[in-house]
Design a protein around this motif. Structure first.
Motif, PDB file in Angstrom:
ATOM      1  N   SER A 137       0.797  -1.288   0.171  1.00 44.81           N
ATOM      2  CA  SER A 137      -0.006   0.132  -0.072  1.00 44.81           C
ATOM      3  C   SER A 137       0.866   1.386   0.067  1.00 44.81           C
ATOM      4  O   SER A 137       1.849   1.193   0.542  1.00 44.81           O
ATOM      5  CB  SER A 137      -1.070  -0.025   1.102  1.00 44.81           C
ATOM      6  OG  SER A 137      -1.733  -1.097   1.252  1.00 44.81           O
ATOM      7  N   VAL A 138       0.369   2.357  -0.606  1.00 46.67           N
ATOM      8  CA  VAL A 138       1.015   3.685  -0.724  1.00 46.67           C
ATOM      9  C   VAL A 138      -0.025   4.642  -0.090  1.00 46.67           C
ATOM     10  O   VAL A 138      -1.361   4.443  -0.421  1.00 46.67           O
ATOM     11  CB  VAL A 138       1.225   3.986  -2.224  1.00 46.67           C
ATOM     12  CG1 VAL A 138       1.992   5.290  -2.224  1.00 46.67           C
ATOM     13  CG2 VAL A 138       2.305   2.955  -2.500  1.00 46.67           C
ATOM     14  N   TYR A 139       0.430   5.310   0.971  1.00 46.35           N
ATOM     15  CA  TYR A 139      -0.461   6.379   1.440  1.00 46.35           C
ATOM     16  C   TYR A 139       0.244   7.837   1.370  1.00 46.35           C
ATOM     17  O   TYR A 139       1.374   7.708   1.100  1.00 46.35           O
ATOM     18  CB  TYR A 139      -0.273   6.161   3.097  1.00 46.35           C
ATOM     19  CG  TYR A 139      -0.681   4.675   3.565  1.00 46.35           C
ATOM     20  CD1 TYR A 139      -2.144   4.713   3.765  1.00 46.35           C
ATOM     21  CD2 TYR A 139       0.127   3.700   3.680  1.00 46.35           C
ATOM     22  CE1 TYR A 139      -2.626   3.313   4.324  1.00 46.35           C
ATOM     23  CE2 TYR A 139      -0.450   2.187   3.801  1.00 46.35           C
ATOM     24  CZ  TYR A 139      -1.747   2.151   4.270  1.00 46.35           C
ATOM     25  OH  TYR A 139      -2.227   0.813   4.493  1.00 46.35           O
ATOM     26  N   GLY A 190      -3.214   4.007  -3.212  1.00 49.61           N
ATOM     27  CA  GLY A 190      -3.193   2.688  -3.972  1.00 49.61           C
ATOM     28  C   GLY A 190      -2.278   1.699  -3.439  1.00 49.61           C
ATOM     29  O   GLY A 190      -1.850   1.803  -2.361  1.00 49.61           O
ATOM     30  N   THR A 191      -2.017   0.833  -4.514  1.00 50.10           N
ATOM     31  CA  THR A 191      -0.830   0.050  -4.094  1.00 50.10           C
ATOM     32  C   THR A 191       0.404  -0.091  -5.207  1.00 50.10           C
ATOM     33  O   THR A 191       0.121   0.559  -6.384  1.00 50.10           O
ATOM     34  CB  THR A 191      -1.234  -1.464  -4.242  1.00 50.10           C
ATOM     35  OG1 THR A 191      -2.169  -1.678  -5.535  1.00 50.10           O
ATOM     36  CG2 THR A 191      -2.254  -1.600  -3.181  1.00 50.10           C
ATOM     37  N   VAL A 232       4.682   5.857   2.156  1.00 50.01           N
ATOM     38  CA  VAL A 232       4.238   7.151   2.306  1.00 50.01           C
ATOM     39  C   VAL A 232       4.837   7.869   0.906  1.00 50.01           C
ATOM     40  O   VAL A 232       5.997   8.127   1.112  1.00 50.01           O
ATOM     41  CB  VAL A 232       4.420   7.796   3.850  1.00 50.01           C
ATOM     42  CG1 VAL A 232       3.889   9.262   3.710  1.00 50.01           C
ATOM     43  CG2 VAL A 232       3.760   6.808   4.671  1.00 50.01           C
ATOM     44  N   VAL A 233       4.103   8.753   0.665  1.00 49.68           N
ATOM     45  CA  VAL A 233       4.518   9.893  -0.464  1.00 49.68           C
ATOM     46  C   VAL A 233       3.887  11.431   0.048  1.00 49.68           C
ATOM     47  O   VAL A 233       2.784  11.332   0.410  1.00 49.68           O
ATOM     48  CB  VAL A 233       3.988   9.575  -1.904  1.00 49.68           C
ATOM     49  CG1 VAL A 233       4.717   8.304  -2.259  1.00 49.68           C
ATOM     50  CG2 VAL A 233       2.469   9.283  -2.108  1.00 49.68           C
ATOM     51  N   PRO A 234       4.783  12.340  -0.118  1.00 54.10           N
ATOM     52  CA  PRO A 234       4.373  13.829   0.083  1.00 54.10           C
ATOM     53  C   PRO A 234       3.289  14.226  -1.038  1.00 54.10           C
ATOM     54  O   PRO A 234       3.515  15.439  -1.493  1.00 54.10           O
ATOM     55  CB  PRO A 234       5.609  14.421  -0.159  1.00 54.10           C
ATOM     56  CG  PRO A 234       6.438  13.602  -1.012  1.00 54.10           C
ATOM     57  CD  PRO A 234       6.197  12.312  -1.028  1.00 54.10           C
TER      58      PRO A 234
END
Length: 112
Positions: free
Chosen positions: A17-19, A27-28, A76-78
């Motif tokens: 997962s990506v948050y 998403g993933t 985690v992405v900004p």
């Protein structure tokens, strides 16, 4: 004293997962794009949208934007969802050539 592994198999990254920074799932990870010459991961391809895997788009995100968060067991992405939705994307059936023109468009979009 136990050491911490600093490498991971790509099959363990795919599906992770990506948050965003607020903790919202975006998403993933569907795929990793690896530079053939350096061997370094250049992009994580984020999959989201659609329903039950149908109609989803793929969004390449520069790998260095992702930070692994053990508390969330994901990356985690900004970025917020609207930013990603405006990014370069493609359908699963039409993977582009990651040539200079395409990678430049990705990097320019994300400010690299």
């Amino acid at each position: 004293m136990a050491s911490i592994a600093t490498v991971i198999s790509s099959d363990r990254v795919e599906g992770t997962s990506v948050y965003n920074a607020a903790g919202d799932k975006l998403g993933t990870i569907d795929d990793l794009m690896i530079d053939k010459l350096s061997g370094q991961v250049r992009y994580a391809v984020l999959e989201f949208g659609g329903f039950l895997g149908m109609g989803t788009d793929r969004y390449p995100i520069p790998w260095n934007m992702l930070k692994y968060d053990t508390a969330q067991d994901g990356y985690v992405v900004p970025l917020d969802k609207a930013t990603i939705e405006g990014a370069p994307k493609y359908a699963d059936a039409s993977v582009p050539d990651y040539d200079d023109r395409y990678t430049t468009s990705i990097n320019k979009y994300y400010g690299f």
